[in-house]
Design a protein around this motif. Structure first.
Motif, PDB file in Angstrom:
ATOM      1  N   PHE A  37       0.865  -1.169   0.000  1.00  0.00           N
ATOM      2  CA  PHE A  37       0.000   0.000   0.000  1.00  0.00           C
ATOM      3  C   PHE A  37       0.902   1.218   0.000  1.00  0.00           C
ATOM      4  O   PHE A  37       2.097   1.132   0.285  1.00  0.00           O
ATOM      5  CB  PHE A  37      -0.898   0.016   1.244  1.00  0.00           C
ATOM      6  N   ARG A  38       0.331   2.371  -0.303  1.00  0.00           N
ATOM      7  CA  ARG A  38       1.098   3.616  -0.240  1.00  0.00           C
ATOM      8  C   ARG A  38       0.222   4.728   0.305  1.00  0.00           C
ATOM      9  O   ARG A  38      -1.000   4.659   0.223  1.00  0.00           O
ATOM     10  CB  ARG A  38       1.645   3.990  -1.615  1.00  0.00           C
ATOM     11  N   GLN A  39       0.894   5.723   0.857  1.00  0.00           N
ATOM     12  CA  GLN A  39       0.177   6.875   1.403  1.00  0.00           C
ATOM     13  C   GLN A  39       0.951   8.145   1.081  1.00  0.00           C
ATOM     14  O   GLN A  39       2.098   8.302   1.511  1.00  0.00           O
ATOM     15  CB  GLN A  39      -0.020   6.737   2.907  1.00  0.00           C
ATOM     16  N   ALA A  40       0.293   9.020   0.340  1.00  0.00           N
ATOM     17  CA  ALA A  40       0.855  10.326   0.015  1.00  0.00           C
ATOM     18  C   ALA A  40       0.411  11.335   1.068  1.00  0.00           C
ATOM     19  O   ALA A  40      -0.613  11.122   1.734  1.00  0.00           O
ATOM     20  CB  ALA A  40       0.399  10.754  -1.367  1.00  0.00           C
ATOM     21  N   PRO A  41       1.133  12.434   1.220  1.00  0.00           N
ATOM     22  CA  PRO A  41       0.761  13.439   2.223  1.00  0.00           C
ATOM     23  C   PRO A  41      -0.661  13.931   2.016  1.00  0.00           C
ATOM     24  O   PRO A  41      -1.052  14.290   0.898  1.00  0.00           O
ATOM     25  CB  PRO A  41       1.778  14.553   1.982  1.00  0.00           C
ATOM     26  N   GLY A  42      -1.446  13.921   3.083  1.00  0.00           N
ATOM     27  CA  GLY A  42      -2.801  14.420   3.029  1.00  0.00           C
ATOM     28  C   GLY A  42      -3.804  13.484   2.384  1.00  0.00           C
ATOM     29  O   GLY A  42      -4.972  13.848   2.209  1.00  0.00           O
ATOM     30  N   LYS A  43      -3.367  12.283   2.047  1.00  0.00           N
ATOM     31  CA  LYS A  43      -4.263  11.328   1.394  1.00  0.00           C
ATOM     32  C   LYS A  43      -4.373  10.047   2.216  1.00  0.00           C
ATOM     33  O   LYS A  43      -3.549   9.769   3.073  1.00  0.00           O
ATOM     34  CB  LYS A  43      -3.764  10.999  -0.014  1.00  0.00           C
ATOM     35  N   GLU A  44      -5.419   9.279   1.924  1.00  0.00           N
ATOM     36  CA  GLU A  44      -5.605   7.998   2.598  1.00  0.00           C
ATOM     37  C   GLU A  44      -4.666   6.942   2.006  1.00  0.00           C
ATOM     38  O   GLU A  44      -4.146   7.099   0.898  1.00  0.00           O
ATOM     39  CB  GLU A  44      -7.060   7.551   2.451  1.00  0.00           C
ATOM     40  N   MET A  83       9.290  -1.106  -9.588  1.00  0.00           N
ATOM     41  CA  MET A  83       8.526   0.047 -10.058  1.00  0.00           C
ATOM     42  C   MET A  83       9.272   0.691 -11.218  1.00  0.00           C
ATOM     43  O   MET A  83      10.403   1.176 -11.048  1.00  0.00           O
ATOM     44  CB  MET A  83       8.342   1.052  -8.916  1.00  0.00           C
ATOM     45  N   ASN A  84       8.643   0.688 -12.390  1.00  0.00           N
ATOM     46  CA  ASN A  84       9.225   1.294 -13.588  1.00  0.00           C
ATOM     47  C   ASN A  84       8.369   2.461 -14.066  1.00  0.00           C
ATOM     48  O   ASN A  84       7.213   2.599 -13.650  1.00  0.00           O
ATOM     49  CB  ASN A  84       9.339   0.239 -14.699  1.00  0.00           C
ATOM     50  N   SER A  85       8.929   3.268 -14.931  1.00  0.00           N
ATOM     51  CA  SER A  85       8.204   4.420 -15.504  1.00  0.00           C
ATOM     52  C   SER A  85       7.532   5.237 -14.404  1.00  0.00           C
ATOM     53  O   SER A  85       6.348   5.578 -14.506  1.00  0.00           O
ATOM     54  CB  SER A  85       7.164   3.932 -16.524  1.00  0.00           C
ATOM     55  N   LEU A  86       8.278   5.544 -13.382  1.00  0.00           N
ATOM     56  CA  LEU A  86       7.713   6.244 -12.232  1.00  0.00           C
ATOM     57  C   LEU A  86       7.256   7.644 -12.592  1.00  0.00           C
ATOM     58  O   LEU A  86       7.857   8.321 -13.454  1.00  0.00           O
ATOM     59  CB  LEU A  86       8.723   6.284 -11.095  1.00  0.00           C
ATOM     60  N   LYS A  87       6.182   8.068 -11.928  1.00  0.00           N
ATOM     61  CA  LYS A  87       5.589   9.373 -12.148  1.00  0.00           C
ATOM     62  C   LYS A  87       5.606  10.157 -10.839  1.00  0.00           C
ATOM     63  O   LYS A  87       5.624   9.551  -9.755  1.00  0.00           O
ATOM     64  CB  LYS A  87       4.144   9.221 -12.611  1.00  0.00           C
ATOM     65  N   PRO A  88       5.566  11.484 -10.895  1.00  0.00           N
ATOM     66  CA  PRO A  88       5.511  12.270  -9.644  1.00  0.00           C
ATOM     67  C   PRO A  88       4.354  11.859  -8.741  1.00  0.00           C
ATOM     68  O   PRO A  88       4.490  11.888  -7.513  1.00  0.00           O
ATOM     69  CB  PRO A  88       5.364  13.703 -10.157  1.00  0.00           C
ATOM     70  N   GLU A  89       3.243  11.448  -9.317  1.00  0.00           N
ATOM     71  CA  GLU A  89       2.087  11.033  -8.498  1.00  0.00           C
ATOM     72  C   GLU A  89       2.302   9.705  -7.784  1.00  0.00           C
ATOM     73  O   GLU A  89       1.478   9.295  -6.980  1.00  0.00           O
ATOM     74  CB  GLU A  89       0.810  10.979  -9.340  1.00  0.00           C
ATOM     75  N   ASP A  90       3.404   9.023  -8.063  1.00  0.00           N
ATOM     76  CA  ASP A  90       3.752   7.811  -7.317  1.00  0.00           C
ATOM     77  C   ASP A  90       4.461   8.143  -5.998  1.00  0.00           C
ATOM     78  O   ASP A  90       4.725   7.232  -5.193  1.00  0.00           O
ATOM     79  CB  ASP A  90       4.668   6.907  -8.152  1.00  0.00           C
ATOM     80  N   THR A  91       4.775   9.405  -5.778  1.00  0.00           N
ATOM     81  CA  THR A  91       5.440   9.817  -4.547  1.00  0.00           C
ATOM     82  C   THR A  91       4.564   9.508  -3.338  1.00  0.00           C
ATOM     83  O   THR A  91       3.400   9.908  -3.274  1.00  0.00           O
ATOM     84  CB  THR A  91       5.750  11.326  -4.585  1.00  0.00           C
ATOM     85  N   ALA A  92       5.124   8.748  -2.392  1.00  0.00           N
ATOM     86  CA  ALA A  92       4.366   8.319  -1.208  1.00  0.00           C
ATOM     87  C   ALA A  92       5.289   7.507  -0.305  1.00  0.00           C
ATOM     88  O   ALA A  92       6.402   7.144  -0.700  1.00  0.00           O
ATOM     89  CB  ALA A  92       3.168   7.461  -1.618  1.00  0.00           C
ATOM     90  N   VAL A  93       4.786   7.222   0.888  1.00  0.00           N
ATOM     91  CA  VAL A  93       5.407   6.207   1.733  1.00  0.00           C
ATOM     92  C   VAL A  93       4.788   4.868   1.345  1.00  0.00           C
ATOM     93  O   VAL A  93       3.555   4.742   1.309  1.00  0.00           O
ATOM     94  CB  VAL A  93       5.179   6.489   3.223  1.00  0.00           C
ATOM     95  N   TYR A  94       5.627   3.902   1.063  1.00  0.00           N
ATOM     96  CA  TYR A  94       5.169   2.583   0.634  1.00  0.00           C
ATOM     97  C   TYR A  94       5.293   1.598   1.793  1.00  0.00           C
ATOM     98  O   TYR A  94       6.348   1.515   2.444  1.00  0.00           O
ATOM     99  CB  TYR A  94       5.985   2.108  -0.561  1.00  0.00           C
ATOM    100  N   TYR A  95       4.210   0.846   2.022  1.00  0.00           N
ATOM    101  CA  TYR A  95       4.151  -0.099   3.128  1.00  0.00           C
ATOM    102  C   TYR A  95       4.015  -1.531   2.622  1.00  0.00           C
ATOM    103  O   TYR A  95       3.178  -1.808   1.747  1.00  0.00           O
ATOM    104  CB  TYR A  95       2.956   0.198   4.031  1.00  0.00           C
ATOM    105  N   THR A 120      10.167   9.094  -3.562  1.00  0.00           N
ATOM    106  CA  THR A 120       9.935  10.438  -4.071  1.00  0.00           C
ATOM    107  C   THR A 120      10.339  10.483  -5.538  1.00  0.00           C
ATOM    108  O   THR A 120      11.472  10.133  -5.880  1.00  0.00           O
ATOM    109  CB  THR A 120      10.747  11.470  -3.282  1.00  0.00           C
ATOM    110  N   VAL A 121       9.392  10.917  -6.366  1.00  0.00           N
ATOM    111  CA  VAL A 121       9.637  11.002  -7.809  1.00  0.00           C
ATOM    112  C   VAL A 121       9.595  12.469  -8.209  1.00  0.00           C
ATOM    113  O   VAL A 121       8.561  13.124  -8.056  1.00  0.00           O
ATOM    114  CB  VAL A 121       8.597  10.193  -8.604  1.00  0.00           C
ATOM    115  N   SER A 122      10.692  12.974  -8.705  1.00  0.00           N
ATOM    116  CA  SER A 122      10.762  14.379  -9.104  1.00  0.00           C
ATOM    117  C   SER A 122      10.416  14.532 -10.580  1.00  0.00           C
ATOM    118  O   SER A 122      10.692  13.653 -11.400  1.00  0.00           O
ATOM    119  CB  SER A 122      12.166  14.918  -8.842  1.00  0.00           C
ATOM    120  N   SER A 123       9.822  15.676 -10.893  1.00  0.00           N
ATOM    121  CA  SER A 123       9.400  15.922 -12.282  1.00  0.00           C
ATOM    122  C   SER A 123      10.497  16.587 -13.078  1.00  0.00           C
ATOM    123  O   SER A 123      11.508  17.010 -12.551  1.00  0.00           O
ATOM    124  CB  SER A 123       8.147  16.780 -12.296  1.00  0.00           C
TER     125      SER A 123
END
Length: 123
Positions: A37-44, A83-95, A120-123
Motif C-alpha cells: 500500500f502507499r500513502q501520500a501526504p494528506g491522502k488515505e 517500479m518502472n516508468s515512475l511518475k511524480p504522483e507515485d510519490t508516497a510512503v510505501y508499506y 519520491t519522484v521528481s518531475s
C-alpha cells in the motif's frame, strides 16, 4: 512475532525505476496474501498490489498496472515491488503488508504492516 521490514526507497526522476524489498519473518506462509500500500501526504492509504504467497496470483491497482510488478522469493522470504516508468504522483510512503486469507484491497483487512519506506519522484 511477525516482522515486515522494507528497504529500497529513495529519490528518482520521473521515468526512472526503483525496487522495493520487504524482508518477512515470524510466521508460516500458508494461505497468506502479501502486498503493498502507499500513502501520500494528506491522502488515505491506497492499494498498490497484492500477491498470494503460495500460488503467486497477483492483483494491481489500475494506476500502476503495466508499470509495477510484485513478486516474492519464497527461498529468501522476501517480497519485492519493481517500479518502472515512475511518475511524480507515485510519490508516497510505501508499506509492505500481510494478511491471513485471500485478496483484499482494503487496508483495514491487513493485520501486519512494515514501517514504510519513502519514494519520491521528481518531475
Amino acid at each position: 512475532q511477525v516482522q515486515l521490514v522494507e528497504s529500497g526507497g529513495g529519490l528518482v526522476q520521473a521515468g526512472g525505476s526503483l525496487r522495493l524489498s520487504c524482508a518477512v519473518s515470524g510466521f508460516t506462509f500458508r494461505a497468506y496474501t502479501m502486498g503493498w500500500f502507499r500513502q501520500a501526504p494528506g491522502k488515505e492509504r491506497e492499494f498498490v498490489a497484492t500477491i498470494s504467497w503460495i500460488a503467486g496470483n497477483t492483483d494491481y491497482a489500475d494506476s500502476v498496472k503495466g508499470r509495477f510488478t510484485i513478486s516474492r522469493d519464497k527461498a529468501k522470504n522476501t517480497l519485492v515491488l519493481q517500479m518502472n516508468s515512475l511518475k511524480p504522483e507515485d510519490t508516497a510512503v510505501y508499506y509492505c503488508v500481510a494478511r491471513v486469507g485471500g485478496y483484499s484491497d482494503s487496508p483495514r483487512t491487513y493485520a501486519y504492516w512494515g514501517q514504510g519506506t519513502q519514494v519520491t519522484v521528481s518531475s
